[in-house]
Design a protein around this motif. Structure first.
Motif, PDB file in Angstrom:
ATOM      1  N   GLY A  49       0.807  -1.221   0.000  1.00  0.00           N
ATOM      2  CA  GLY A  49       0.000   0.000   0.000  1.00  0.00           C
ATOM      3  C   GLY A  49       0.833   1.260   0.000  1.00  0.00           C
ATOM      4  N   THR A  50       1.912   1.284   0.792  1.00  0.00           N
ATOM      5  CA  THR A  50       2.752   2.479   0.848  1.00  0.00           C
ATOM      6  C   THR A  50       3.455   2.706  -0.487  1.00  0.00           C
ATOM      7  OG1 THR A  50       3.084   2.259   3.230  1.00  0.00           O
ATOM      8  CG2 THR A  50       4.719   3.553   2.012  1.00  0.00           C
TER       9      THR A  50
ATOM     10  N   GLN B 249      10.434  -5.214  -3.539  1.00  0.00           N
ATOM     11  CA  GLN B 249       9.700  -4.308  -2.663  1.00  0.00           C
ATOM     12  C   GLN B 249      10.542  -3.927  -1.447  1.00  0.00           C
ATOM     13  OE1 GLN B 249       6.259  -6.798  -2.040  1.00  0.00           O
ATOM     14  NE2 GLN B 249       5.017  -5.660  -3.540  1.00  0.00           N
ATOM     15  N   ARG B 250      11.317  -4.891  -0.922  1.00  0.00           N
ATOM     16  CA  ARG B 250      12.169  -4.563   0.230  1.00  0.00           C
ATOM     17  C   ARG B 250      13.245  -3.547  -0.139  1.00  0.00           C
ATOM     18  NH1 ARG B 250      11.415 -10.130   1.527  1.00  0.00           N
ATOM     19  NH2 ARG B 250      13.354 -10.755   0.458  1.00  0.00           N
ATOM     20  N   ARG B 251      13.830  -3.718  -1.309  1.00  0.00           N
ATOM     21  CA  ARG B 251      14.853  -2.764  -1.751  1.00  0.00           C
ATOM     22  C   ARG B 251      14.256  -1.371  -1.924  1.00  0.00           C
ATOM     23  NH1 ARG B 251      16.574  -6.914  -5.322  1.00  0.00           N
ATOM     24  NH2 ARG B 251      15.497  -5.857  -7.031  1.00  0.00           N
ATOM     25  N   GLU B 252      13.082  -1.316  -2.530  1.00  0.00           N
ATOM     26  CA  GLU B 252      12.428  -0.020  -2.745  1.00  0.00           C
ATOM     27  C   GLU B 252      12.192   0.686  -1.408  1.00  0.00           C
ATOM     28  OE1 GLU B 252      10.138   1.174  -5.654  1.00  0.00           O
ATOM     29  OE2 GLU B 252      11.588   0.238  -6.995  1.00  0.00           O
ATOM     30  N   LEU B 253      11.660  -0.052  -0.437  1.00  0.00           N
ATOM     31  CA  LEU B 253      11.352   0.571   0.859  1.00  0.00           C
ATOM     32  C   LEU B 253      12.621   0.982   1.591  1.00  0.00           C
ATOM     33  CD1 LEU B 253       8.380  -1.622   2.117  1.00  0.00           C
ATOM     34  CD2 LEU B 253       8.333   0.802   1.550  1.00  0.00           C
ATOM     35  N   ALA B 254      13.676   0.182   1.459  1.00  0.00           N
ATOM     36  CA  ALA B 254      14.934   0.548   2.114  1.00  0.00           C
ATOM     37  C   ALA B 254      15.461   1.872   1.547  1.00  0.00           C
ATOM     38  CB  ALA B 254      15.963  -0.567   1.924  1.00  0.00           C
ATOM     39  N   GLN B 255      15.348   2.054   0.231  1.00  0.00           N
ATOM     40  CA  GLN B 255      15.793   3.322  -0.367  1.00  0.00           C
ATOM     41  C   GLN B 255      14.863   4.463   0.015  1.00  0.00           C
ATOM     42  OE1 GLN B 255      16.539   2.998  -4.624  1.00  0.00           O
ATOM     43  NE2 GLN B 255      17.235   0.870  -4.382  1.00  0.00           N
ATOM     44  N   LEU B 256      13.560   4.190   0.003  1.00  0.00           N
ATOM     45  CA  LEU B 256      12.611   5.254   0.321  1.00  0.00           C
ATOM     46  C   LEU B 256      12.736   5.722   1.765  1.00  0.00           C
ATOM     47  CD1 LEU B 256       9.413   3.964  -1.523  1.00  0.00           C
ATOM     48  CD2 LEU B 256      10.706   6.037  -2.065  1.00  0.00           C
ATOM     49  N   SER B 257      13.158   4.832   2.668  1.00  0.00           N
ATOM     50  CA  SER B 257      13.249   5.215   4.080  1.00  0.00           C
ATOM     51  C   SER B 257      14.243   6.356   4.282  1.00  0.00           C
ATOM     52  CB  SER B 257      13.661   4.010   4.925  1.00  0.00           C
ATOM     53  OG  SER B 257      14.981   3.583   4.589  1.00  0.00           O
ATOM     54  N   GLN B 258      15.182   6.487   3.361  1.00  0.00           N
ATOM     55  CA  GLN B 258      16.134   7.594   3.486  1.00  0.00           C
ATOM     56  C   GLN B 258      15.488   8.941   3.177  1.00  0.00           C
ATOM     57  OE1 GLN B 258      19.127   6.834   4.730  1.00  0.00           O
ATOM     58  NE2 GLN B 258      18.278   4.739   4.759  1.00  0.00           N
TER      59      GLN B 258
ATOM     60  N   LEU C 293      -2.244  -2.406   2.041  1.00  0.00           N
ATOM     61  CA  LEU C 293      -2.004  -1.892   3.392  1.00  0.00           C
ATOM     62  C   LEU C 293      -0.727  -1.069   3.387  1.00  0.00           C
ATOM     63  CD1 LEU C 293      -2.715  -5.042   5.600  1.00  0.00           C
ATOM     64  CD2 LEU C 293      -4.247  -3.121   5.169  1.00  0.00           C
ATOM     65  N   GLY C 294      -0.775   0.041   4.140  1.00  0.00           N
ATOM     66  CA  GLY C 294       0.431   0.823   4.329  1.00  0.00           C
ATOM     67  C   GLY C 294       1.356   0.161   5.328  1.00  0.00           C
ATOM     68  N   LEU C 295       2.528   0.787   5.552  1.00  0.00           N
ATOM     69  CA  LEU C 295       3.507   0.194   6.465  1.00  0.00           C
ATOM     70  C   LEU C 295       2.954   0.066   7.878  1.00  0.00           C
ATOM     71  CD1 LEU C 295       6.817   1.952   5.331  1.00  0.00           C
ATOM     72  CD2 LEU C 295       5.946  -0.303   4.711  1.00  0.00           C
ATOM     73  N   GLY C 296       2.298   1.126   8.347  1.00  0.00           N
ATOM     74  CA  GLY C 296       1.739   1.070   9.697  1.00  0.00           C
ATOM     75  C   GLY C 296       0.623   0.044   9.807  1.00  0.00           C
TER      76      GLY C 296
END
Length: 644
Positions: A79-80, A243-252, A292-295
């Motif tokens: 979702g995020t 998806q994990r790689r994308e979120l790891a980059q986006l977290s920055q 679903l979003g991360l939360g």
């Protein structure tokens, strides 16, 4: 005028709900035990099925699994990423719309830069971090990406924070960054073993708004954070590698401040070291359409973990399991308040069965019914038998007995009574009625002592425990009959001596608890010879008592006892087996015992043999069906007492 509203009670268990029905529970346990279950497994079966007014463990477990399956079938975890992609496309569309009318070369250069963005959402967001947006709408959409990432990442680890920072500003970002820095410093000191009580109190004063759980110690804080962080990690494990790689980059890009992502990574590392027992490596397969979003995903993973833990608690499959282990509050969160109430009622039932001395641990560690529980089972069995006796036309006598032996109770005098007066009760009634005035007896004051004409009996109940009794559905009626007779003798005719004798390949004397818990085993042989030997021994031990021998069987004698103590079995029966059995019948007849045989089934050979037995002993044969066995045995016992 005051008005009142009445509704369903929702603040926990209903204070006006009736208590658990222990008698019904004991009856259910007794039925399972008499059918061959151990008390331990009978209790588990009872708790699995439940009782009227309380759903059992099986129902609660099934509802948990249905909810768990529905959760994974309905949702997916990207979702995020989808929302970030939507906001990015919205920003790019607005920026291109602003650049298109401009004939300047710089506008064409900007368009070329936008066209050359990587296909990866995370990489595109990263490249646009320093882009000078010409469109205010595009700039706003891009800033919303940063705010969304920040809120989602923080909510993954901190319950309820998303609402607190819905409209995030620079001051809010600074507040979150300071909280994370202080939290990591506190947990690092705790990991080193330092005394952090003062630091914890100061931390909660400054940042308590982020922790609605209201932890009271550092350990409680770590427990809450570790459970949430582990759920976030399990969510990441459930995603694809891309998806994990994308979120790891986006977290920055969270809040436009790479320090927030770094602080969250440090927090996860600290929590993993402090609580290695949490499930950090688990995952789940989501295959639905609702993103679903991360939360929200972290909450879903936490719900899944809580449901899995509840299912394990409800299974009660670990050593020393008790229903008090079930987290009723967690069950109420997952299945509603009624499920929590059901779990508490089942736990109360298990607790009351133990505290009311209805179940106890044997020396070998197994669970068994207590004498109190056996008395309740006997009372229930006797009540059912009495109903059967009444259905046959017999009635209770209104008098406890003619003038004879006192039984310790009294009752008001009625016209025609011949029992002796109970003087203390009579005088007490007169004093109470006079209320301090002149003492004068009235007929209403008189109470008489109840008596019973008693002749002591030595009763031997011999019950067939060969496999055919189990196979033909006569096992439980036989046990219920023994319980009813035992309860009648122990409560109504306490001077009688009752001996319970079971006979299969061999015979043995048992107490009522052993007979109730006796399991049916594959064993050929109906050794009535051995049973009558034990009955004769019982009769001889009570020479002053009237002998009464009752035999319940569904087969002719096929085994006898040799002088060596070994049982010899043969089918069809040997003449020696029948002869040895009839010798014991004759011996009992010489002692004055007439044998009543309760024949179950219509086997012609059995019918012929028991007729011979009855003629030689001066007894009789009764052929009840399984449901009427108890009434027939108790009626014959009472008939023999009246005859005496």
């Amino acid at each position: 005028m005051s008005t009142y509203r009445y509704g369903r009670y929702v603040d926990g268990p209903d204070p006006l709900a009736p208590p658990v029905d222990l008698r019904a529970a004991v009856d259910e346990l007794g039925r399972e035990v008499m059918e061959g279950s151990s008390p331990e497994s009978a209790l588990r079966e009872l708790l699995r099925r439940g009782l009227p007014g309380a759903r059992g463990l099986d129902d609660l477990t099934a509802r948990l699994w249905r909810k768990r399956a529905a959760l994974t079938r309905r949702h997916r975890l990207d979702g995020t990423l989808q929302e970030v992609r939507r906001l990015l496309d919205e920003a790019l569309t607005a920026e291109r719309a602003a650049l298109f009318p401009d004939p300047d070369d710089e506008a064409r250069f900007r368009e070329a830069r936008l066209d050359a963005l990587p296909r990866s959402t995370a990489a595109a967001v990263g490249e646009l971090a320093e882009y000078d947006w010409r469109s205010p709408e595009a700039r706003e959409s891009y800033e919303r990406i940063r705010d969304l990432l920040g809120r989602e990442l923080v909510e993954q680890r901190f319950q309820g924070v998303k609402q607190a920072v819905e409209n995030v500003g620079a001051r809010d970002v600074e507040r979150i960054r300071d909280m994370l820095a202080d939290l990591n410093a506190l947990l690092a000191a705790h990991a080193r073993g330092e005394d952090t009580r003062e630091s914890f109190d100061r931390f909660m004063r400054e940042h308590g708004e982020f922790f609605p759980e209201d932890p009271r110690t550092v350990d409680e804080l770590v427990d809450a954070l570790a459970a949430r962080s582990a759920a976030a990690q399990r969510m990441m494990n459930s995603m694809s590698e891309q998806q994990r790689r994308e979120l790891a980059q986006l977290s920055q890009q969270a809040f436009g401040d790479s320090a927030v992502g770094a602080q969250l990574s440090q927090l996860d590392s600290l929590l993993r070291g402090l609580r290695p027992g949490e499930d950090w490596d688990g995952s789940a397969r989501f295959r639905g359409d609702n993103p679903l979003g991360l939360g929200e995903g972290a909450r879903a993973m936490a719900d899944l973990a809580e449901m899995d833990e509840l299912a394990e608690q409800l299974a009660q499959s670990y050593p020393g399991a008790r229903l008090e282990d079930v987290d009723a509050d967690a069950l109420a969160r997952q299945l509603g308040a009624e499920a929590g109430v059901d779990a508490r009622r089942l736990a109360e039932l298990e607790r009351e069965l133990r505290s009311q001395n209805l179940l106890e641990r044997a020396p070998d560690g197994s669970l068994r019914l207590t004498p109190k529980a056996l008395r309740q089972l006997g009372e229930t069995a006797l009540r059912g038998v009495v109903d059967g006796v009444r259905a046959q036309g017999q009635r209770d006598s209104p008098s406890a007995g003619a003038a004879g032996e006192l039984i310790g109770s009294t009752r008001p005098w009625r016209f025609g009574d011949t029992e002796p007066w109970h003087v203390p009760r009579t005088i007490t009634n007169a004093v109470l009625r006079s209320a301090g005035g002149p003492l004068a007896l009235d007929v209403a004051d008189v109470e008489v002592s109840e008596t019973e004409q008693r002749s002591r009996a030595a009763v031997a109940l011999c019950v067939d425990t060969s496999w055919s009794m189990v196979q033909d559905g006569r096992w439980v009626p036989m046990k219920r009959t023994a319980l009813a007779l035992h309860h009648l003798v122990r409560t109504r005719f306490r001077t009688d001596a009752l001996e319970l004798i079971t006979f299969g390949r061999h015979a043995e004397t048992v107490d009522i608890g052993e007979l109730t818990a006796l399991e049916g085993v594959w064993e050929q042989g109906t050794n009535l010879h051995h049973a009558l030997l034990l009955a004769g021994r019982h009769v001889r031990r009570h020479p002053d008592a009237q002998p009464v021998v009752l035999v319940v069987t569904d087969g002719e004698p096929t085994a006898h006892l040799e002088p060596t103590g070994e049982a010899e079995f043969h089918y069809p029966p040997l003449e020696r087996t029948l002869g040895k059995t009839l010798v014991e019948v004759d011996g009992l007849a010489r002692l004055g015992a007439s044998i009543t045989v309760f024949r179950l089934g219509d086997d012609p050979r059995l019918t012929a043999f028991v007729d011979t037995l009855a003629r030689r002993s001066g007894g009789r044969v009764v052929a009840p069906d399984e449901d009427g066995l108890g009434a027939a045995v108790v009626s014959d016992y009472l008939r023999s007492r009246k005859r005496r």
